[in-house]
Design a protein around this motif. Structure first.
Motif, PDB file in Angstrom:
ATOM      1  N   MET A 170       0.749  -1.190   0.029  1.00 21.99           N
ATOM      2  CA  MET A 170      -0.057   0.043  -0.079  1.00 21.99           C
ATOM      3  C   MET A 170       0.943   1.270   0.102  1.00 21.99           C
ATOM      4  N   PHE A 230      11.505  -3.231   5.906  1.00 19.70           N
ATOM      5  CA  PHE A 230      10.593  -3.409   7.020  1.00 19.70           C
ATOM      6  C   PHE A 230       9.816  -4.897   6.776  1.00 19.70           C
ATOM      7  N   GLY A 231       8.951  -4.634   5.497  1.00 18.02           N
ATOM      8  CA  GLY A 231       8.055  -5.870   5.352  1.00 18.02           C
ATOM      9  C   GLY A 231       8.859  -7.237   5.149  1.00 18.02           C
ATOM     10  N   ARG A 235       9.102   0.527  -0.922  1.00 23.05           N
ATOM     11  CA  ARG A 235       8.612  -0.302   0.290  1.00 23.05           C
ATOM     12  C   ARG A 235       7.413  -1.190   0.207  1.00 23.05           C
ATOM     13  N   ALA A 236       6.601  -0.625  -0.737  1.00 15.69           N
ATOM     14  CA  ALA A 236       5.394  -1.623  -0.903  1.00 15.69           C
ATOM     15  C   ALA A 236       5.500  -2.919  -1.869  1.00 15.69           C
ATOM     16  N   ILE A 259       8.019  -6.504  -1.152  1.00 16.66           N
ATOM     17  CA  ILE A 259       7.364  -7.643  -0.758  1.00 16.66           C
ATOM     18  C   ILE A 259       6.635  -8.636  -1.571  1.00 16.66           C
TER      19      ILE A 259
END
Lengths: 271, 328
Positions: free
Chosen positions: B82, B101-102, B149-150, B153
């Motif tokens: 997202m 992070f993910g 970042r989205a 993953i």
């Protein structure tokens, strides 16, 4: 046009602004300077102007067993209060800001009420409660009393951070695969930490300087530094008091500076 | 990267003490599709997106992704990417840590995380900024970090909530191209919320136009623009003339580029140009008819012809088959 204004050599508004600020700072710092002058003045009574420089009052303070026991007790209690009020205040602020609690405004006012109440009443009330409950005056009772007065500071600073908190940041963590507990430790806690610790610094100082609450709750042989100083002043008013005050101020200042270095209170204040 | 189809089945959501935010919405979004939810603020598009993401639970109806019912699956188990309008980057973490992070939440081995973060940053042209914090980046760079970042993953679905809303016009257009190109290359299903009709028309494979919690029309950009079904859609997308029709008859509408400016005396309406909006490649004229009504006409410029002057008398010409009949 603005370039021309920039070149103006004298800006009256700014000069007044700086002068008022300088006066305010002087007003705040002058008493501290006076204390330092008295602490270094060799006369056995507090007088002005000073007649010389001596370390004897610091010697007297650091070699007095009563003073030293009280100083360590105060530091130890303040450390306990720091930890307790961070835990209680931080958790309360989270609940108040996030918990969707009914009557939130009332609850906030309730948690803040120790700030409104004169501390001497809080001390008296606790003293009578402990007496009625037959508890006597245990050290933990003193710690609870201090914590009660210190927690609102942590709640207030933490609420301020939570107020500006963009919850989308937590949602971003969740959508990336972090469950509620990981979101808390990975995102929420690091981001509210500056607010919590800023409140913790207040809590430490509130406890370390605490007089009215302590007055009722200390044991005869386990008195905190402010109480010892008060009792000492009733009979002697010499430079030892000023030396003790100087040490207290330096203690408080170093706690603030150490926390700032360790945690970096400024590092991410802008959220 | 695998992608998944999304199906919304009669989904409704009402917030306490407020009108219905999403009202009985059913949608089919194909795997690999670039799909826009378009509408004015408060139309329910963001709530719809947030229900797909799992931040809001529908009061009724089911949501399926990749054939599985995920209505009751928690946000962090949905495997979606997202991008938020505010980017929602972690301000206390570096660019690398943000993007990692993910992967870290998925407990992948460190070397693999490093490799994939590096690739993701290269993909959005952010190599060299790894150690920066979000506050040290420009808006466009923050946008790319949010995207990396989205995407790192490898989500089945990428959800975007007005991701370009905070960028200035030039950068916004550049990111429109980049986002579309990236989506095509990765083949990910992309659901995109916007209130900007130009953006929706430019980027999407299909658009759902929403108003007051309901879907007004779903179709390709050309269908939505050329064959609006309702007065709302016709009015919301681009410029349009509503034509007078007999009482009881269905309303009709006509795009300004279907109206030709002719010498006075020709055409169906005679009038004078009231204002001329020069748009570069074309000019949009507002013509006041002698009967008092206002009509829009768009004229494309051939060569370097200057736009007509206001006050000039013209006739307006159009043919009936260019007018669209609206349902309501």
């Amino acid at each position: 046009m603005s370039a021309a204004r920039n070149r103006t050599p004298f800006d009256a508004g700014r000069a007044v602004y700086l002068a008022v600020n300088a006066l305010l700072v002087a007003f705040l710092l002058a008493p501290i300077a006076v204390i330092l002058v008295f602490a270094l003045n060799p006369t056995p009574y507090i007088s002005f102007p000073p007649v010389g420089v001596t370390w004897r009052w610091f010697d007297k303070f650091f070699s007095g067993a009563d003073f030293m026991n009280a100083l360590w007790l105060s530091l130890w209690i303040a450390a306990c209060v720091l930890v307790l009020s961070i835990l209680i205040g931080g958790a309360s602020a989270l609940a108040l800001a996030r918990g969707n609690l009914p009557g939130r405004a009332w609850l906030t006012a309730f948690f803040m009420s120790p700030l409104m109440l004169p501390a001497i009443l809080t001390g008296l009330a606790l003293f009578q409660s402990y007496l009625l409950a037959g508890l006597g005056r245990p050290v933990w009772g003193l710690i609870i009393g201090h914590t009660l007065v210190a927690v609102p500071y942590v709640i207030r600073t933490t609420l301020a951070v939570l107020h500006n908190f963009d919850r989308r940041i937590e949602e971003a963590a969740a959508v990336l695969g972090a469950g509620p507990i990981r979101v808390f430790f990975e995102v929420t806690l690091p981001l509210i930490r500056p607010g919590v610790f800023a409140g913790g610094v207040f809590a430490f100082i509130v406890s370390f300087d605490q007089f009215p609450v302590s007055l009722f709750l200390v044991q005869p042989n386990g008195e905190t530094l402010p109480v010892v100083l008060f009792n000492y002043m009733k009979f002697d008013l010499d430079g030892a008091i000023a030396a003790a005050s100087t040490v207290s101020i330096l203690m408080a200042l170093s706690v603030v500076l150490i926390l700032e270095k360790l945690i970096g209170l400024k590092a991410y204040v802008k959220l | 990267m695998s992608s998944a189809a999304i199906r919304l089945e009669r989904v409704s959501k009402r917030f306490d003490g407020r009108v219905v935010a999403v009202d009985d919405v059913s949608l089919e979004i194909a795997a690999g599709e670039f799909f826009a939810l378009l509408g004015p603020s408060g139309c329910g598009k963001t709530t719809t997106l947030r229900m797909i993401a799992g931040f809001e639970r529908p009061d009724s109806g089911r949501i399926h992704v990749g054939g599985a019912d995920i209505t009751d699956v928690a946000v962090h188990r949905r495997d979606m990417g997202m991008v938020f309008q505010s980017y929602a980057l972690f301000p206390h973490r570096t660019v690398t840590e943000n993007v990692a992070f993910g992967l870290r939440m998925r407990e992948l081995p460190k070397p693999e995380i490093a490799r994939r973060v590096e690739a993701a940053l290269a993909q959005v042209a952010l190599t060299g900024l790894e150690a920066r914090r979000p506050a040290q980046l420009s808006g466009g760079q923050q946008q790319r970090v949010a995207l990396a970042r989205a995407l790192v993953i490898e989500p089945r679905v990428l959800l975007c909530d007005e991701p370009l809303g905070a960028l200035d016009r030039k950068l916004r257009q550049q990111m429109q191209f980049e986002l579309k190109e990236l989506q095509r290359r990765l083949g990910v299903t992309l659901v995109f919320v916007t209130h900007d009709q130009e953006e929706a028309l430019a980027m999407s494979d299909r658009i759902a136009v929403m108003d007051r919690g309901r879907i007004e029309q779903v179709g390709t950009p050309a269908e939505i623009y050329g064959r609006p079904r309702t007065r709302f859609v016709a009015d919301f997308i681009g410029e349009i003339n509503f034509l007078e029709s007999e009482p009881g008859a269905a309303p009709r509408a006509l795009r300004p580029e279907r109206v030709r400016l002719a010498p006075p005396g020709e055409g169906r309406v005679a009038g004078a140009i009231e204002t001329a909006n020069f748009l570069g490649g074309s000019t949009l004229y507002r013509v006041r008819g002698d009967d008092g009504r206002l009509l829009l006409a768009r004229e494309t410029h051939a060569g370097d012809r200057a736009p007509r002057d206001p006050g000039q008398r013209v006739g307006l010409v159009w043919s009936d088959e260019d007018a669209v009949t609206l349902e309501r």
